[in-house]
Design an enzyme around this catalytic site. Sequence first.
Site, PDB file in Angstrom:
ATOM      1  N   THR A 182      -6.496 -15.704 -21.503  1.00 62.67           N
ATOM      2  CA  THR A 182      -5.969 -14.512 -22.171  1.00 62.67           C
ATOM      3  C   THR A 182      -4.752 -14.962 -22.974  1.00 62.67           C
ATOM      4  OG1 THR A 182      -4.452 -14.027 -20.389  1.00 62.67           O
ATOM      5  CG2 THR A 182      -6.626 -13.052 -20.215  1.00 62.67           C
ATOM      6  N   GLU A 330     -11.410 -10.711 -19.896  1.00 62.32           N
ATOM      7  CA  GLU A 330     -11.869 -10.515 -18.520  1.00 62.32           C
ATOM      8  C   GLU A 330     -13.239  -9.841 -18.426  1.00 62.32           C
ATOM      9  OE1 GLU A 330      -8.911  -9.943 -19.774  1.00 62.32           O
ATOM     10  OE2 GLU A 330      -7.303 -10.367 -18.339  1.00 62.32           O
ATOM     11  N   LYS A 439       6.557   7.173 -23.575  1.00 61.22           N
ATOM     12  CA  LYS A 439       6.767   8.235 -22.586  1.00 61.22           C
ATOM     13  C   LYS A 439       7.892   9.129 -23.081  1.00 61.22           C
ATOM     14  CE  LYS A 439       4.803   5.623 -18.856  1.00 61.22           C
ATOM     15  NZ  LYS A 439       4.938   4.182 -18.750  1.00 61.22           N
ATOM     16  N   TRP A 444       2.879  11.707 -22.477  1.00 63.92           N
ATOM     17  CA  TRP A 444       2.543  10.428 -23.097  1.00 63.92           C
ATOM     18  C   TRP A 444       2.117  10.618 -24.542  1.00 63.92           C
ATOM     19  CZ3 TRP A 444      -0.847   7.287 -19.089  1.00 63.92           C
ATOM     20  CH2 TRP A 444      -0.043   6.991 -17.982  1.00 63.92           C
TER      21      TRP A 444
HETATM   22  P1  ADP Z   1      -5.795 -10.878 -24.730  1.00 61.76           P
HETATM   23  O1  ADP Z   1      -5.968 -12.308 -24.581  1.00 61.76           O
HETATM   24  O2  ADP Z   1      -4.714 -10.394 -25.660  1.00 61.76           O
HETATM   25  O3  ADP Z   1      -5.914 -10.076 -23.460  1.00 61.76           O
HETATM   26  P2  ADP Z   1      -8.265  -9.784 -25.352  1.00 61.76           P
HETATM   27  O4  ADP Z   1      -9.038  -9.970 -26.583  1.00 61.76           O
HETATM   28  O5  ADP Z   1      -8.862 -10.067 -24.056  1.00 61.76           O
HETATM   29  O6  ADP Z   1      -7.046 -10.624 -25.598  1.00 61.76           O
HETATM   30  O7  ADP Z   1      -7.596  -8.333 -25.383  1.00 61.76           O
HETATM   31  C1  ADP Z   1      -8.095  -7.271 -24.674  1.00 61.76           C
HETATM   32  C2  ADP Z   1      -7.350  -6.020 -25.036  1.00 61.76           C
HETATM   33  O8  ADP Z   1      -7.492  -5.737 -26.423  1.00 61.76           O
HETATM   34  C3  ADP Z   1      -7.898  -4.797 -24.356  1.00 61.76           C
HETATM   35  O9  ADP Z   1      -7.421  -4.687 -23.048  1.00 61.76           O
HETATM   36  C4  ADP Z   1      -7.412  -3.683 -25.279  1.00 61.76           C
HETATM   37  O10 ADP Z   1      -6.071  -3.348 -25.025  1.00 61.76           O
HETATM   38  C5  ADP Z   1      -7.483  -4.319 -26.632  1.00 61.76           C
HETATM   39  N1  ADP Z   1      -8.730  -3.929 -27.297  1.00 61.76           N
HETATM   40  C6  ADP Z   1      -9.865  -4.631 -27.438  1.00 61.76           C
HETATM   41  N2  ADP Z   1     -10.773  -3.931 -28.139  1.00 61.76           N
HETATM   42  C7  ADP Z   1     -10.203  -2.744 -28.454  1.00 61.76           C
HETATM   43  C8  ADP Z   1     -10.636  -1.573 -29.162  1.00 61.76           C
HETATM   44  N3  ADP Z   1     -11.832  -1.477 -29.723  1.00 61.76           N
HETATM   45  N4  ADP Z   1      -9.767  -0.548 -29.245  1.00 61.76           N
HETATM   46  C9  ADP Z   1      -8.552  -0.599 -28.690  1.00 61.76           C
HETATM   47  N5  ADP Z   1      -8.090  -1.663 -28.032  1.00 61.76           N
HETATM   48  C10 ADP Z   1      -8.899  -2.733 -27.907  1.00 61.76           C
END
Ligand code: ADP
Length: 546
Positions: A182, A330, A439, A444
């Site tokens: 990640t 994940e 917040k 929210w």
């Molecule tokens: P990182 O390594 O930053 O975790 P990821 O690509 O695994 O990279 O990121 C996952 C996160 O990206 C998700 O938990 C969410 O917050 C955001 N995300 C992914 N796709 C979308 C989407 N279509 N809309 C909104 N948020 C998204």
Amino acid sequence: MQPKALQISSLLEHAATHHPDVEIVSHLGAGRSQRTDWRTVAQRARRLASALGRLGMEPGARVATLAWNTHRHLELYFGVSGAGSILHTVNPRLFTEQIRYIVNHAADDYLFFDLGFAPLVAELAPSLPSVKAFVALCRREELPALSLAQPLLCYEDLVAGGDEHFDWPALPEDTASSLCYTSGTTGHPKGVLYSHRSTVLHCWTACAADGLGLRARDSVLLAVPMFHVNAWGIPYAAAMCGAKLVLPGPDVSGERLFALMKDEGCTFSLGVPTVWLGFFQYLESLPEAARHELRLERVVVGGSAAPRAIIEKFERLLGVYVIQAWGMTETSPLATIGNLLPRHEVLPLAERYGVQARQGRAIFGVEIAVFDAEGQRLPIGAPRAGELKVRGPWVVSAYYGNEPGSALDADGWFATGDVAMIDADGFVQITDRSKDVIKSGGEWISSIDLENAAVGHPLVKEAAVIGVRHDKWQERPLLIVVPKEGATVSGPEILDFMKDRVARWWLPDDVVFVDELPHTATGKLLKTRLREQFAAHRLPGDPPAG
Ligand code: ADP
């Protein structure tokens, strides 16, 4: 039934047998390109696997890559995992320190790199004790002059010396196949280890009609990097269905994407929102007739919320349907996918865009649920947001190196850190990362909704919203805007545009203009940096602290 294990090598052999002549187009940078096909990719992946075996690569060894989207990276996807080792795709856009941490944490045995990363490799090599050899992704005459303590090998020599009739080993389907970290916007990056089984199951989702609907008639422009969660599984899925793959190499500028789409007859593409912002900036600079040169039909947008403006432009300018997908490292990553239900097909376009702007519905294989602050599961259709949790056969159980199950709660759910609502049709709407939610007076405010509303303004190129301290309301939204090149627009004009698109009390208290917004290595807004930068910002009407 036959107890045949699901294996990544069988995806490749299927493509080589049933779609041998389907092209793989690979751009290597500096104007060089290579045209190959699934038959040849399979031959070369077998050669690579056998050569790595002769080199002494053990089953379970980690093979790191610092590489763009090219045919060689594709061969590594299949050759390394097919042989029973683990492909670790490292994001070269991370800070050098993070790359060092990741390679050492994974204890990578080999590191394959594109020539552009030779200086980075030279800098890192002395502090990567686990790496037994570095392999440059090039021909012998292109080998860079690096003085390394470990051997420096040439990729094309390795492939040439391998056996094209190599037999893939039979592996149990839970054998580890690839590893991604990640991006670690808070704390150290964490590793997620995928298996042959999880990867093949995930492929079926990409190929299912109500998944991404990938199929043999598609020509796919892979604008998402192969180091970003296995390019959303598309390299494997393209082999499963025999699609043509167009790999853009290091250049994903709007101009290059347009040229590739046109020249290669691309019908399908995938990328994060920032890539598409660049694409439209270029497309809109062209005469209108140019749009008719494209055969594009569907585009997947994910990684961050797809702004409604992007969804609308694809439809209006190109007649392209945007499939929004949500997921994370994940979750392999596909978890929810935005395909319409029959009742949405007949909606007026403006309402349909609203449905597409959500993150889509659960696909079979990933269970989703939203939980409130007390840990109660909210029913589908509840008009409240809570934490989104997921579970399923391609969802993480533990981060790399940790005890199995340690990333899960007592009921086997993985908490995503995303705040979401699920509407009565089962569409998920991500309103925020839990750490980004604003917040305000006990309520929210969704920073994503505000950003989407702001980028709908025709003179706004990009926007971010963060919460800043407020005496009365604890936090109020601050809108940070990058205007389009050459455009002049004022804060009140943007707020006026937004006022009918979000609840009035959500409207940002202030607007500031910047030339550029900070992004993570996977193209997300880097809100931690923005919060630091604007920590001392005082909103109008909020008296100075102290
Ligand atoms: P990182 O390594 O930053 O975790 P990821 O690509 O695994 O990279 O990121 C996952 C996160 O990206 C998700 O938990 C969410 O917050 C955001 N995300 C992914 N796709 C979308 C989407 N279509 N809309 C909104 N948020 C998204």
